[in-house]
Scaffold this motif. Structure first.
Motif, short mmCIF file in Angstrom:
data_model
loop_
_atom_site.label_atom_id
_atom_site.label_comp_id
_atom_site.label_asym_id
_atom_site.label_seq_id
_atom_site.Cartn_x
_atom_site.Cartn_y
_atom_site.Cartn_z
N GLY A 107 1.19 -1.05 -0.09
CA GLY A 107 -0.49 0.13 0.12
C GLY A 107 0.72 1.27 0.00
O GLY A 107 0.79 1.97 0.59
N GLY A 108 2.23 1.11 -0.94
CA GLY A 108 3.01 2.74 -1.03
C GLY A 108 3.26 2.26 0.17
O GLY A 108 4.04 3.22 0.56
N MET A 109 3.94 1.67 1.27
CA MET A 109 5.13 1.74 2.53
C MET A 109 6.09 1.76 2.07
O MET A 109 7.17 2.71 2.76
N ASP A 110 6.50 1.20 0.75
CA ASP A 110 7.81 1.32 0.76
C ASP A 110 7.80 2.08 -0.97
O ASP A 110 7.51 1.22 -1.91
N MET A 111 7.96 3.27 -1.67
CA MET A 111 7.02 3.54 -2.80
C MET A 111 8.23 3.10 -3.71
O MET A 111 7.65 2.59 -4.96
N SER A 197 -5.53 5.88 -0.37
CA SER A 197 -6.49 6.92 -0.32
C SER A 197 -7.78 5.86 0.61
O SER A 197 -8.57 7.29 1.90
N MET A 198 -7.38 5.15 1.07
CA MET A 198 -8.74 4.42 2.16
C MET A 198 -8.11 4.63 3.90
O MET A 198 -8.57 3.90 4.61
N TYR A 199 -6.61 4.74 3.76
CA TYR A 199 -5.99 5.06 4.87
C TYR A 199 -7.58 5.69 5.93
O TYR A 199 -7.46 5.56 7.26
N LYS A 329 1.35 4.39 17.03
CA LYS A 329 1.11 6.31 16.78
C LYS A 329 1.91 6.45 16.01
O LYS A 329 1.21 6.69 14.49
N ALA A 330 3.12 4.95 15.32
CA ALA A 330 3.89 5.72 14.52
C ALA A 330 2.98 5.24 12.98
O ALA A 330 3.31 5.53 12.45
N THR A 331 2.55 4.02 13.42
CA THR A 331 1.79 3.34 12.07
C THR A 331 0.38 4.37 11.45
O THR A 331 0.37 4.48 10.62
N TYR A 332 0.05 4.53 12.62
CA TYR A 332 -1.55 5.68 12.72
C TYR A 332 -0.34 6.75 11.86
O TYR A 332 -1.39 7.67 10.90
N THR A 336 -1.42 8.62 8.54
CA THR A 336 -2.42 9.10 7.79
C THR A 336 -1.48 9.77 7.02
O THR A 336 -1.50 10.78 6.24
N LEU A 337 -0.16 10.17 7.42
CA LEU A 337 1.07 10.39 6.27
C LEU A 337 0.74 10.28 5.07
O LEU A 337 0.79 11.42 4.25
N TYR A 338 0.85 8.74 4.65
CA TYR A 338 0.56 8.23 2.86
C TYR A 338 -0.94 8.89 2.77
O TYR A 338 -0.89 8.86 1.66
N TYR A 339 -2.30 8.57 3.92
CA TYR A 339 -3.36 9.32 2.75
C TYR A 339 -3.10 10.90 2.68
O TYR A 339 -3.70 10.69 1.65
N ASP A 340 -2.93 11.78 3.54
CA ASP A 340 -2.68 13.09 3.20
C ASP A 340 -1.35 13.66 2.28
O ASP A 340 -1.90 14.14 1.67
N ASN A 341 -1.03 12.82 1.62
CA ASN A 341 -0.03 12.63 0.81
C ASN A 341 -0.32 11.83 -0.39
O ASN A 341 1.00 11.45 -1.28
N SER A 342 -0.68 11.15 -0.06
CA SER A 342 -0.76 9.48 -1.83
C SER A 342 -1.09 10.57 -3.11
O SER A 342 -0.68 9.55 -3.76
N GLN A 343 -1.93 11.89 -3.16
CA GLN A 343 -0.85 12.33 -4.19
C GLN A 343 -0.05 12.56 -5.39
O GLN A 343 0.68 12.10 -5.49
N GLU A 344 0.76 13.36 -3.52
CA GLU A 344 2.05 13.11 -4.17
C GLU A 344 3.51 12.76 -3.96
O GLU A 344 4.07 12.33 -4.97
N ILE A 345 2.58 11.18 -3.20
CA ILE A 345 3.40 9.92 -3.60
C ILE A 345 3.28 9.03 -4.63
O ILE A 345 4.34 9.37 -5.74
#
Length: 561
Positions: A107-111, A197-199, A329-332, A336-345
């Motif tokens: 899910g984009g954890m390792d782009m 985007s689903m996160y 919290k790190a996972t959260y 959240t970071l990947y969700y907020d920056n899904s387009q940037e990723i």
């Protein structure tokens, strides 16, 4: 007589015969020859006399006390810059290779994985050499741009060129593979974008569930420990009661035994039986109490061990809770970071794939450029000069092997003629970057060279003198073609102030090995050499701090014809 002598005698005879037969013409020719011989003799005598007229000329100047523009004068030596021509072509092996794109599917954890390059060339740089067959130039020779420097072995030139052609083909293959893989990478990036985007829809509930699970483990451990402590307390209270009852039961048994021992069994059988029954009951109670005490002590020991274990479990549960909350919290935050920056990723991943294509294209262009550069630099197996100047060093000879950037020759660069001097800290204000300076060179006493401060080094402290100084470099301008490295020079940094001092012309001072001397004429007309200490200079005149006085006559020596 030898054949050579015979030819000489015969030639003399022929000249005499011709002279007798052509007296008039011979007379004219012999006269002209005589006139030429006389002219040569006269010219020789004149030139000899002229050379004898070259002599030393002395001019007298008086040491003057007056105003002199303040300047800081420091001795140094000329340094003529040089330009080194190298084998300015890249014949190294191609180091491009296969590139790979891709993520880990999480899910984009390792782009994107790091792009790995592998050497696709089988030869090493040690095999890529050009052999010198002949060198055309030598030290001291004037050379111009475009002149031929050396000829290379044709086989080595052909070999290197073939490898450069192979490099270009390999780079083209890598470029084509990279373009093909870009489409796969971009598709994977689109899938990762969907997951990222689903996160946002479950990241909070995932975090809450993880924290709640950790908290439940802590609560269960605390509850188990609390129950164990309650059981221990019960055991301890029962034990305390039994221990209080034990002395009473022991006294009761003792009394019962006393009663049995004091009743005559034969005469008082029933009384004795009652006493014996009572004693047995008392003994049973005592035995039961002692057994219970021992059992309780064992249970208390076991319970205390259990409490220790449960205490450790509770501590581990709490530690797991703390670490687990951090991980959650790190996972959260990550989700959240990947969700907020899904387009940037998505954009960055596709940008990276595009960048890899550009890099492969750059490699391809570089390989093609190396081949073109090789064909331009080496013409007809010869190396061409790229500079103008006088050759001060030739670094190649026949049979040498050349690599990329191998030194070929060194040429004097008269655009970089400098003098570096040590300026004391008190005088450094007059030698700032861009400041103008005057340079006097002993070899050219009638010429004043202009210069500019172009570099100031770090401070240097001399512990023996307690003086701090700076290395200041000035760059000369003008016609510098007759200067050589090592010539003695005096640099004067001019300031705006004037002072009243004793001064003499700069040309009257001779400087050698750090010692300054002047020739002084005394009242009897005798000339003697005096050591002096000089100070600042305005480029023409120099302050004399000690050694001579106002009015002393100093001698300036020069040679004239």
């Amino acid at each position: 007589m030898s054949a050579k002598d015979n030819r000489f005698v015969n030639a003399i005879k022929r000249i005499k015969s011709w002279t007798l037969n052509n007296k008039k013409i011979a007379t004219i020719l012999y006269s002209m020859v005589a006139i030429c011989l006389i002219g040569v003799i006269v010219l020789t005598v004149v030139l000899k006399n002229v050379s004898k007229t070259k002599q030393k000329v002395y001019r007298e100047e008086a040491a003057v006390f007056g105003e002199l523009t303040v300047g800081v004068s420091v001795d140094g030596s000329i340094d003529v810059g040089t330009t080194t021509q190298t084998l300015d072509i890249d014949i190294s092996e191609y180091t491009g290779g296969n590139t790979s794109f891709g993520g880990d599917g999480a899910g984009g954890m390792d782009m994107m994985k790091m792009f790995q390059g592998s050497d696709s060339s089988s030869d090493s740089d040690d095999e890529r050499v050009l052999e010198v067959e002949e060198v055309y130039v030598s030290v001291g020779q004037q050379i111009s741009e475009g002149d031929k420097i050396a000829r290379l072995d044709s086989d080595s030139v052909t070999s290197i060129r073939s490898k450069l052609v192979e490099d270009a083909a390999s780079a083209k293959n890598t470029y084509d593979q990279t373009v093909a893989e870009k489409s796969t990478t971009d598709l994977s990036a689109d899938n990762d974008y969907s997951i990222n985007s689903m996160y946002g829809t479950y990241v909070q509930s995932e975090y809450d569930a993880s924290v709640q699970k950790l908290q439940t483990a802590v609560d269960d451990a605390a509850e188990s420990l609390e129950e164990a402590n309650e059981t221990l307390t019960e055991y301890q209270e029962t034990l305390s009661k039994d221990q209080e009852q034990l002395p009473k039961l022991q006294e009761l048994v003792k009394n019962a035994e006393y009663s049995v021992s004091n009743i005559d069994r034969e005469t008082q059988l029933y009384g004795w039986l009652d006493a014996e029954n009572y004693r047995e009951e008392a003994q049973d109670l005592l035995d039961s109490c002692e057994d219970e005490i021992e059992e309780l002590q064992d249970k208390i020991t076991e319970q205390e061990t259990k409490i220790t274990e449960l205490t450790i479990e509770l501590g581990e549960a709490k530690k797991s809770y703390e670490l687990g909350v951090i991980d959650a919290k790190a996972t959260y935050d990550t989700h959240t970071l990947y969700y907020d920056n899904s387009q940037e990723i998505l954009d960055v991943t596709k940008l990276q794939s595009s960048l890899m294509v550009e890099m492969a294209e750059d490699d391809l262009n570089e390989a093609n450029d190396k081949l073109a550069e090789f064909d331009t630099y080496i013409v007809d197996n010869e190396i061409i000069s790229g500079h103008n100047g006088v050759i001060s060093e030739v670094d190649i000879s026949a049979g040498d092997e050349l690599y990329s950037d191998s030194n070929i020759l060194v040429i004097n660069d008269y655009d970089e003629v400098t003098v570096t001097v040590d300026v004391e800290e008190d005088d450094i204000a007059s030698a700032q970057l861009g400041a103008e300076a005057i340079v006097n060179i002993d070899a050219f006493p009638d010429t004043v060279f202009e210069a500019t401060v172009t570099d100031i080094g770090d401070a240097n402290y001399d512990s023996s003198t307690g003086i701090t100084s700076y290395e200041v470099t000035v760059t000369l301008t003008g016609d510098l073609s007759e200067l050589y490295t090592g010539m003695t020079a005096n640099v004067t940094f001019i300031t705006a102030d004037t002072k009243e001092v004793i001064y003499i012309p700069n040309r009257a001072v001779t400087r050698q090995d750090g010692v300054s001397t002047v020739k002084v004429k005394d009242t009897n007309g005798k000339v003697k050499t005096v050591e002096v200490v000089t100070g600042f200079s305005d480029g023409t005149n120099v302050e004399v701090k000690s050694g001579i006085s106002e009015g002393d006559i100093v001698i300036i020596e020069s040679s004239v014809n």
